[in-house]
Motif scaffolding. Structure first.
Motif, PDB file in Angstrom:
ATOM      1  N   MET A  30       0.852  -1.171   0.000  1.00 34.96           N
ATOM      2  CA  MET A  30       0.000   0.000   0.000  1.00 34.96           C
ATOM      3  C   MET A  30       0.903   1.242   0.000  1.00 34.96           C
ATOM      4  O   MET A  30       1.842   1.323   0.776  1.00 34.96           O
ATOM      5  N   SER A  31       0.578   2.185  -0.844  1.00 27.93           N
ATOM      6  CA  SER A  31       1.361   3.414  -0.905  1.00 27.93           C
ATOM      7  C   SER A  31       0.906   4.386   0.189  1.00 27.93           C
ATOM      8  O   SER A  31      -0.176   4.234   0.781  1.00 27.93           O
ATOM      9  N   LEU A  32       1.731   5.375   0.428  1.00 30.69           N
ATOM     10  CA  LEU A  32       1.377   6.393   1.416  1.00 30.69           C
ATOM     11  C   LEU A  32       0.102   7.119   1.013  1.00 30.69           C
ATOM     12  O   LEU A  32      -0.758   7.386   1.852  1.00 30.69           O
ATOM     13  N   THR A  33      -0.051   7.411  -0.249  1.00 40.31           N
ATOM     14  CA  THR A  33      -1.264   8.087  -0.733  1.00 40.31           C
ATOM     15  C   THR A  33      -2.498   7.241  -0.472  1.00 40.31           C
ATOM     16  O   THR A  33      -3.535   7.761  -0.023  1.00 40.31           O
ATOM     17  N   GLU A  34      -2.390   5.937  -0.705  1.00 41.49           N
ATOM     18  CA  GLU A  34      -3.512   5.040  -0.439  1.00 41.49           C
ATOM     19  C   GLU A  34      -3.831   4.994   1.053  1.00 41.49           C
ATOM     20  O   GLU A  34      -5.001   5.009   1.443  1.00 41.49           O
ATOM     21  N   LEU A  35      -2.791   4.940   1.866  1.00 44.21           N
ATOM     22  CA  LEU A  35      -2.984   4.923   3.315  1.00 44.21           C
ATOM     23  C   LEU A  35      -3.661   6.208   3.788  1.00 44.21           C
ATOM     24  O   LEU A  35      -4.581   6.167   4.606  1.00 44.21           O
ATOM     25  N   GLU A  36      -3.211   7.341   3.269  1.00 48.53           N
ATOM     26  CA  GLU A  36      -3.826   8.626   3.642  1.00 48.53           C
ATOM     27  C   GLU A  36      -5.314   8.640   3.313  1.00 48.53           C
ATOM     28  O   GLU A  36      -6.138   9.103   4.113  1.00 48.53           O
ATOM     29  N   LYS A  37      -5.685   8.128   2.142  1.00 48.43           N
ATOM     30  CA  LYS A  37      -7.100   8.087   1.748  1.00 48.43           C
ATOM     31  C   LYS A  37      -7.899   7.181   2.680  1.00 48.43           C
ATOM     32  O   LYS A  37      -9.036   7.494   3.032  1.00 48.43           O
ATOM     33  N   GLU A  38      -7.306   6.054   3.073  1.00 48.76           N
ATOM     34  CA  GLU A  38      -7.985   5.150   4.004  1.00 48.76           C
ATOM     35  C   GLU A  38      -8.222   5.850   5.341  1.00 48.76           C
ATOM     36  O   GLU A  38      -9.305   5.735   5.924  1.00 48.76           O
ATOM     37  N   VAL A  39      -7.218   6.564   5.824  1.00 51.26           N
ATOM     38  CA  VAL A  39      -7.363   7.277   7.099  1.00 51.26           C
ATOM     39  C   VAL A  39      -8.447   8.344   6.987  1.00 51.26           C
ATOM     40  O   VAL A  39      -9.268   8.514   7.892  1.00 51.26           O
ATOM     41  N   GLU A  40      -8.473   9.045   5.871  1.00 53.59           N
ATOM     42  CA  GLU A  40      -9.497  10.078   5.666  1.00 53.59           C
ATOM     43  C   GLU A  40     -10.903   9.497   5.686  1.00 53.59           C
ATOM     44  O   GLU A  40     -11.861  10.202   6.037  1.00 53.59           O
TER      45      GLU A  40
END
Length: 65
Positions: A1-11
């Protein structure tokens, strides 16, 4: 999982899950910081600062907080 994907999941976390996640990430970050600090102490990286603080104290350059 990329950082961008992780950020979207957190959002997309609901309030309850976000609160639990922030507690976990804070504790995890503190644990990593503590481990790094212990490695730095063991490697002597803080020795110079400790000696400088001792000299300042012994020469009366320190004041009470």
């Amino acid at each position: 999982m990329s950082l961008t994907e992780l950020e979207k999941e957190v959002e997309n976390l609901d309030s309850s899950d976000f609160e639990a996640f922030t507690k976990w990430i804070d504790a995890y970050a503190a644990k990593r910081w503590d481990a790094q600090f212990e490695r730095d102490v063991a490697a002597g990286k803080l020795d110079k600062l400790g000696r400088k603080a001792d000299l300042a104290f012994e020469s009366g350059q320190c004041t009470e907080l």
